[in-house]
Scaffold this active site. Structure first.
Site, short mmCIF file in Angstrom:
data_model
loop_
_atom_site.label_atom_id
_atom_site.label_comp_id
_atom_site.label_asym_id
_atom_site.label_seq_id
_atom_site.Cartn_x
_atom_site.Cartn_y
_atom_site.Cartn_z
N GLY A 165 0.91 -1.37 0.11
CA GLY A 165 0.06 -0.14 -0.06
C GLY A 165 1.09 1.14 -0.16
O GLY A 165 0.20 2.27 -0.13
N ILE A 203 -11.65 -1.82 -6.81
CA ILE A 203 -11.85 -2.41 -5.68
C ILE A 203 -12.89 -2.48 -4.50
O ILE A 203 -12.27 -2.18 -3.59
CB ILE A 203 -11.30 -4.12 -5.44
CG1 ILE A 203 -10.45 -4.63 -6.49
CG2 ILE A 203 -12.08 -5.19 -5.13
CD1 ILE A 203 -11.69 -5.13 -7.83
N HIS A 208 -8.59 -8.85 1.93
CA HIS A 208 -7.11 -8.94 1.95
C HIS A 208 -6.95 -9.92 2.19
O HIS A 208 -6.76 -10.39 3.65
CB HIS A 208 -6.14 -8.21 2.64
CG HIS A 208 -4.50 -8.27 2.45
ND1 HIS A 208 -3.60 -6.99 2.03
CD2 HIS A 208 -3.88 -9.22 2.69
CE1 HIS A 208 -2.48 -7.75 1.95
NE2 HIS A 208 -2.83 -9.17 2.30
N LYS A 237 -1.13 -3.72 9.18
CA LYS A 237 -2.11 -4.74 9.76
C LYS A 237 -2.12 -4.82 11.47
O LYS A 237 -0.93 -4.69 11.77
CB LYS A 237 -1.32 -5.68 9.25
CG LYS A 237 -1.60 -6.20 7.55
CD LYS A 237 -0.76 -7.83 7.42
CE LYS A 237 -0.86 -7.68 5.41
NZ LYS A 237 -0.14 -8.40 4.96
N GLU A 288 0.32 -8.52 -5.20
CA GLU A 288 1.77 -8.68 -4.99
C GLU A 288 2.30 -9.77 -4.49
O GLU A 288 1.27 -10.87 -3.82
CB GLU A 288 2.16 -7.60 -4.58
CG GLU A 288 1.62 -7.06 -2.89
CD GLU A 288 1.77 -5.98 -2.36
OE1 GLU A 288 2.95 -5.95 -1.80
OE2 GLU A 288 1.12 -4.89 -3.62
N ASN A 290 5.06 -11.35 -1.47
CA ASN A 290 5.96 -10.90 -0.36
C ASN A 290 6.64 -12.56 -0.29
O ASN A 290 6.72 -13.39 0.17
CB ASN A 290 4.67 -10.83 0.87
CG ASN A 290 4.23 -9.53 0.86
OD1 ASN A 290 4.62 -8.88 -0.29
ND2 ASN A 290 3.52 -9.98 1.64
N ARG A 292 9.26 -13.26 1.47
CA ARG A 292 9.21 -12.68 3.57
C ARG A 292 8.94 -13.48 4.29
O ARG A 292 8.01 -14.43 3.88
CB ARG A 292 10.28 -11.49 3.81
CG ARG A 292 8.64 -11.43 3.23
CD ARG A 292 8.66 -9.59 4.68
NE ARG A 292 7.17 -9.20 4.83
CZ ARG A 292 6.83 -8.42 3.60
NH1 ARG A 292 7.09 -8.08 2.50
NH2 ARG A 292 5.11 -8.31 4.12
N VAL A 295 5.15 -11.24 9.85
CA VAL A 295 4.82 -10.74 11.45
C VAL A 295 4.36 -11.30 11.29
O VAL A 295 3.83 -12.84 12.41
CB VAL A 295 3.88 -9.73 10.89
CG1 VAL A 295 3.84 -8.99 12.23
CG2 VAL A 295 5.25 -8.46 10.49
N ARG A 338 -1.21 -7.48 16.78
CA ARG A 338 -0.13 -6.59 17.20
C ARG A 338 -0.13 -5.67 17.68
O ARG A 338 -1.25 -4.82 17.82
CB ARG A 338 0.08 -6.39 15.60
CG ARG A 338 0.29 -7.24 14.39
CD ARG A 338 0.72 -6.26 13.16
NE ARG A 338 0.41 -7.40 12.08
CZ ARG A 338 1.75 -6.67 11.04
NH1 ARG A 338 2.11 -5.42 10.89
NH2 ARG A 338 1.18 -7.52 10.02
C1 MV4 Z 1 -5.56 -1.92 -3.70
C2 MV4 Z 1 -7.66 -2.28 -2.63
C3 MV4 Z 1 -8.75 -1.26 -3.96
N1 MV4 Z 1 -8.88 -1.72 -5.55
N2 MV4 Z 1 -6.02 -1.96 -4.66
C4 MV4 Z 1 -3.05 -2.35 -1.50
C5 MV4 Z 1 -1.79 -3.22 -0.40
C6 MV4 Z 1 -3.25 -3.01 0.95
N3 MV4 Z 1 -2.04 -3.40 2.12
C7 MV4 Z 1 -4.06 -2.13 0.95
N4 MV4 Z 1 -4.70 -2.40 -0.30
C8 MV4 Z 1 -5.56 -1.61 -1.52
N5 MV4 Z 1 -4.79 -2.40 -3.00
C9 MV4 Z 1 -7.31 -1.42 -6.11
N6 MV4 Z 1 -7.67 -2.22 -6.40
C10 MV4 Z 1 -8.34 -1.67 -1.50
C11 MV4 Z 1 -6.92 -1.72 -0.82
C12 MV4 Z 1 -7.25 -1.73 0.75
C13 MV4 Z 1 -7.43 -2.51 1.54
C14 MV4 Z 1 -7.57 -3.65 1.23
C15 MV4 Z 1 -8.18 -5.10 1.73
C16 MV4 Z 1 -8.26 -4.81 2.82
C17 MV4 Z 1 -8.13 -3.29 3.48
C18 MV4 Z 1 -7.62 -2.11 2.64
C19 MV4 Z 1 -7.37 -1.23 3.64
C20 MV4 Z 1 -6.96 0.05 2.90
C21 MV4 Z 1 -6.76 -0.03 1.07
#
Ligand code: MV4
Length: 451
Positions: A165, A203, A208, A237, A288, A290, A292, A295, A338
């Site tokens: 992110g 999205i 996640h 997280k 993506e 990772n 490694r 955590v 955490r």
């Molecule tokens: C996104 C998204 C919505 N659409 N990508 C990517 C890394 C992760 N730390 C947060 N990311 C996101 N990528 C697209 N195309 C929304 C997030 C997101 C998120 C995703 C799932 C659960 C919680 C989140 C909190 C902030 C942003």
């Protein structure tokens, strides 16, 4: 098997790796910065070497000092933990040059997966579903407009060298696009020295969900099921669980196979994670990989009974995986909180300093991974995690009850911690129903809206 391993890290993950080494009968070498001299990982290791001043740049990121310490102590391998040098391809390559085994994947694979545009291309070729988006780098505003007109708004602009992110920007419409593009590019250049960016369709309210992968150097690859990391705050997280309440056996099988396919495309070995976004219709998209240990690996360990760090070390020693996909059984439910030295009442501002009383929870199904103790000082130079509280229950409800009980037992005096915040999350009716997604914390945890 290795005779001696150096752990190029500090805190709870250094302690975690030392524990795995002890069980495998491997000698350990800790490295430490000057103010870390009395820390737990130094006390637990067989040998310890000071590698520099407090600032991480001068110690835990100081590659020449770490490599010379490894050579001087005659270690066979280096475990990088997470953070610091864990995804530094140059460091991984240098270890191999100096005949020290890097406990992780090949340097080229770290490099490849570190470039999120290249990673997308690679797994797409293998048939892994991606979030609809740009093909490769977006070079100009004109190209961005074209991509945006094709896929529509809202959309995300992400840095190729980012991940987790970092350097992400949302554009709601064409008016937003130019500024979002310029800002994302500038941020990426400043943070990573690389201004390549790509675009993805936004999205809405995704989960996640990430799959734990284990692969050996002989081409065997398995997955250990998923973790749900949807509860995040500013891309950090806070709480992770396994399995995911959003998952069913059929989807797990399908996503697991796709995760293994993505890892296979990269000729991956060691422990790794394939991250997906899952929309409300249960469509899933690779975001993506990772390269490694993460955590949140303990929640997977708790429900599979597999020691991921021990497996990672055995794999690095060239051993074949002895676990087959059909041997991986998911038993019960695990949740990790955490515990950070941060003040949730003050925008989670860091709260370093000396801990007073420190009483850890115990009893059935409770695990603490921490390097802290009574009178331990949380240093301001490094991240603010005091430790991880992980609980296991036969089902999600039991895990939730146990987490609440354990959080209430946990006493950490004199520094502000995230424990009160976790207690609120655990008590939240939406959390209890498993309704967690992107905006959970903003939408459900504001003061007048937490039931
Ligand atoms: C996104 C998204 C919505 N659409 N990508 C990517 C890394 C992760 N730390 C947060 N990311 C996101 N990528 C697209 N195309 C929304 C997030 C997101 C998120 C995703 C799932 C659960 C919680 C989140 C909190 C902030 C942003």
């Amino acid at each position: 098997m290795f005779d001696k391993i150096m752990i190029a890290n500090r805190g709870e993950i250094a302690v975690r790796v030392i524990r795995a080494c002890k069980e495998l009968g491997i000698k350990t070498v800790a490295v430490y910065s000057k103010p870390d001299i009395n820390s737990l990982h130094v006390q637990m290791a067989d040998e310890a070497v000071c590698i520099g001043e407090a600032s991480a740049r001068l110690s835990y990121l100081n590659i020449p000092n770490i490599i010379s310490a490894a050579k001087n102590q005659r270690v066979d391998a280096v475990h990088p933990g997470y953070g610091f040098l864990a995804e530094n391809a140059y460091f991984a390559d240098l270890c191999e040059t100096y005949n020290i085994k890097f406990i992780g994947p090949k340097a080229e694979v770290i490099q490849l997966m570190g470039d999120k545009i290249k990673a997308r291309e690679l797994v797409k070729q293998a048939g892994v579903p991606l979030v609809p988006g740009s093909e490769g780098n977006v070079n100009s505003y004109e190209q961005a407009l074209e991509v945006a007109r094709e896929m529509g708004y809202p959309l995300m602009i992400k840095a190729a060298a980012g991940g987790g992110g970092k350097g992400m920007r949302l554009a709601q419409n064409e008016t937003d696009l130019k500024d979002a593009l310029d800002m994302a590019r500038m941020e990426a250049k400043a943070a990573f020295g690389n201004d390549e960016i790509y675009m993805e369709k936004y999205i809405e309210e995704p989960r996640h969900i990430e799959f734990q992968i284990l692969g050996d150097e002989h081409g065997n690859l398995i997955h250990l099921g998923e973790r749900d990391c949807s509860l995040q705050r500013r891309n950090q997280k806070l709480l992770e669980e396994a399995p995911s309440s959003f998952m069913n056996e059929e989807l797990r099988k399908k996503m697991g196979q796709v995760a293994v396919k993505a890892a296979r495309a990269a000729k991956y070995y060691s422990a790794g994670t394939i991250e997906f976004l899952v929309d409300k219709h249960k469509n899933f998209y690779f975001i993506e990989m990772n390269t490694r240990i993460q955590v949140e690996h303990p929640v997977t360990e708790m429900i599979t009974g597999i020691d991921i760090v021990k497996e990672q070390i055995k794999i690095a020693a060239g051993e074949k995986l002895t676990i087959k996909q059909e041997d991986v059984k998911i038993n019960g439910w695990a949740i990790e909180c955490r515990i950070n030295a941060e003040n949730p009442d003050n925008d989670f501002s860091p709260s370093p300093g000396q801990i007073g009383r420190y009483i850890i929870p115990g009893g059935p199904g409770v695990r603490i991974d921490s390097a802290a103790c009574e009178n331990y000082t949380i240093l301001p130079y490094y991240d603010s995690m005091i430790g991880k509280l992980i609980v296991w229950g036969r089902n999600r409800q039991e895990a939730i009850c146990r987490m609440k009980r354990a959080l209430q037992e946990f006493t950490i005096e004199n520094v502000a911690t995230t424990i009160p915040f976790h207690l609120k999350v655990i008590d939240n009716a939406f959390f209890q129903k498993g309704e967690i997604y992107t905006n959970f914390i903003q939408r459900r945890m504001s003061d007048n809206n937490n039931r």
